[in-house]
Design a protein around this motif. Structure first.
Motif, short mmCIF file in Angstrom:
data_model
loop_
_atom_site.label_atom_id
_atom_site.label_comp_id
_atom_site.label_asym_id
_atom_site.label_seq_id
_atom_site.Cartn_x
_atom_site.Cartn_y
_atom_site.Cartn_z
N VAL A 55 0.82 -1.39 -0.04
CA VAL A 55 -0.25 0.08 -0.11
C VAL A 55 0.86 1.43 -0.03
CG1 VAL A 55 -1.76 1.20 1.43
CG2 VAL A 55 -1.81 -1.17 0.98
N THR A 56 1.87 1.27 0.64
CA THR A 56 2.95 2.35 0.83
C THR A 56 3.65 2.59 -0.43
OG1 THR A 56 3.13 1.96 3.18
CG2 THR A 56 4.80 3.40 1.97
N ALA A 57 3.82 1.30 -1.13
CA ALA A 57 4.53 1.46 -2.53
C ALA A 57 3.56 2.17 -3.52
CB ALA A 57 4.91 -0.01 -2.71
N VAL A 58 2.56 1.86 -3.34
CA VAL A 58 1.56 2.27 -4.44
C VAL A 58 1.22 3.61 -4.21
CG1 VAL A 58 -1.04 2.00 -5.28
CG2 VAL A 58 0.50 -0.06 -5.02
N LEU A 59 0.82 4.16 -2.99
CA LEU A 59 0.53 5.43 -2.68
C LEU A 59 1.61 6.51 -2.46
CD1 LEU A 59 -1.94 5.18 0.33
CD2 LEU A 59 -2.44 5.82 -2.11
N ALA A 60 2.87 6.02 -2.20
CA ALA A 60 3.99 7.08 -2.12
C ALA A 60 4.75 6.97 -3.18
CB ALA A 60 4.79 6.67 -0.77
N ASP A 61 4.79 5.84 -4.01
CA ASP A 61 5.97 5.85 -5.30
C ASP A 61 5.22 5.81 -6.35
OD1 ASP A 61 8.08 5.88 -3.73
OD2 ASP A 61 8.03 3.46 -3.22
N TYR A 62 4.30 5.06 -6.59
CA TYR A 62 3.64 5.21 -8.04
C TYR A 62 2.76 6.27 -8.09
CZ TYR A 62 5.34 0.20 -8.92
OH TYR A 62 6.15 -0.92 -8.98
N ARG A 63 1.63 6.57 -7.13
CA ARG A 63 0.82 7.56 -7.24
C ARG A 63 1.16 8.75 -6.25
NH1 ARG A 63 -5.15 5.24 -7.13
NH2 ARG A 63 -5.33 7.64 -7.20
N SER A 64 2.42 9.10 -6.44
CA SER A 64 2.75 10.15 -5.41
C SER A 64 2.23 11.60 -5.75
CB SER A 64 4.38 10.07 -5.18
OG SER A 64 5.05 10.22 -6.35
N TYR A 65 2.32 11.80 -6.95
CA TYR A 65 1.54 13.17 -7.17
C TYR A 65 0.25 13.43 -7.17
CZ TYR A 65 6.16 14.36 -9.81
OH TYR A 65 7.53 14.58 -9.81
N ASP A 66 -0.45 12.20 -7.13
CA ASP A 66 -1.92 12.29 -6.87
C ASP A 66 -2.13 12.28 -5.61
OD1 ASP A 66 -4.64 11.79 -7.70
OD2 ASP A 66 -4.59 9.81 -6.96
N THR A 67 -1.43 11.65 -4.84
CA THR A 67 -1.72 11.65 -3.14
C THR A 67 -1.24 12.86 -2.96
OG1 THR A 67 -0.99 9.28 -3.17
CG2 THR A 67 -0.76 10.51 -1.13
N PHE A 68 -0.19 13.74 -3.37
CA PHE A 68 0.34 14.99 -3.06
C PHE A 68 -0.76 16.02 -3.38
CE2 PHE A 68 2.66 19.11 -3.86
CZ PHE A 68 2.96 19.35 -2.42
N GLY A 69 -1.39 15.92 -4.62
CA GLY A 69 -2.57 16.57 -4.88
C GLY A 69 -3.87 16.71 -4.04
N GLU A 70 -3.97 15.44 -3.53
CA GLU A 70 -5.31 15.18 -2.59
C GLU A 70 -5.04 15.75 -1.30
OE1 GLU A 70 -5.67 10.96 -2.42
OE2 GLU A 70 -6.55 10.68 -4.49
N THR A 71 -3.82 15.49 -0.93
CA THR A 71 -3.22 16.12 0.46
C THR A 71 -3.36 17.83 0.50
OG1 THR A 71 -1.76 14.46 0.77
CG2 THR A 71 -1.43 16.56 2.26
N ILE A 72 -3.01 18.16 -0.68
CA ILE A 72 -3.19 19.75 -0.77
C ILE A 72 -4.45 20.22 -0.73
CG2 ILE A 72 -3.00 21.76 -2.56
CD1 ILE A 72 -0.41 20.59 -3.25
N VAL A 73 -5.51 19.39 -1.55
CA VAL A 73 -6.89 19.74 -1.57
C VAL A 73 -7.36 19.62 -0.08
CG1 VAL A 73 -9.08 18.98 -2.27
CG2 VAL A 73 -7.26 19.21 -3.86
N ILE A 74 -7.16 18.64 0.57
CA ILE A 74 -7.60 18.63 2.07
C ILE A 74 -7.13 19.76 3.10
CG2 ILE A 74 -7.62 17.10 4.02
CD1 ILE A 74 -9.57 16.03 1.78
N PHE A 75 -5.97 19.97 2.71
CA PHE A 75 -5.28 21.12 3.52
C PHE A 75 -6.08 22.37 3.16
CE2 PHE A 75 -2.33 24.60 4.16
CZ PHE A 75 -1.90 24.48 5.63
N THR A 76 -6.24 22.72 1.82
CA THR A 76 -6.84 23.94 1.61
C THR A 76 -8.34 23.96 2.13
OG1 THR A 76 -5.57 24.04 -0.47
CG2 THR A 76 -7.43 25.47 -0.32
N ALA A 77 -9.10 22.90 2.05
CA ALA A 77 -10.42 22.89 2.48
C ALA A 77 -10.49 23.03 4.09
CB ALA A 77 -10.77 21.72 2.05
#
Length: 93
Positions: A55-77
């Motif tokens: 799970v960490t490999a998929v979220l942090a390595d393969y989909r890192s830009y997507d995960t980072f974008g989701e984090t920015i959206v949650i932080f902004t909200a």
């Protein structure tokens, strides 16, 4: 104008329910994601990322830009909620 919005929402809902019929069932092992994508992640994740947790490999390595974008959206909200509900006065700094 009010009826236009209601009509568009109903039309959108009908389209979504129609498209729902083409989706594979939950947990279907013959779905495209289960047959093509998942085996690739399972076979190559440790070799590509050197991370033992899949799970960490998929979220942090393969989909890192997507995960980072989701984090920015949650932080902004969260920041917007704090600003709107915080009750700051005009004299506060």
């Amino acid at each position: 104008m009010k009826w236009l919005g209601i009509t568009l929402i109903i039309l959108f809902a009908v389209c979504m329910f129609y498209a729902l019929g083409d989706m594979p069932g939950y947990g279907d092992v013959s779905s495209p994601a289960s047959r093509h994508v998942s085996p690739e992640y399972i076979e190559r994740s440790y070799k590509d990322t050197h991370t033992p947790n899949l799970v960490t490999a998929v979220l942090a390595d393969y989909r890192s830009y997507d995960t980072f974008g989701e984090t920015i959206v949650i932080f902004t909200a969260g920041m917007v909620c704090l600003l709107l509900l915080g009750g700051w006065k005009s004299g506060d700094r």
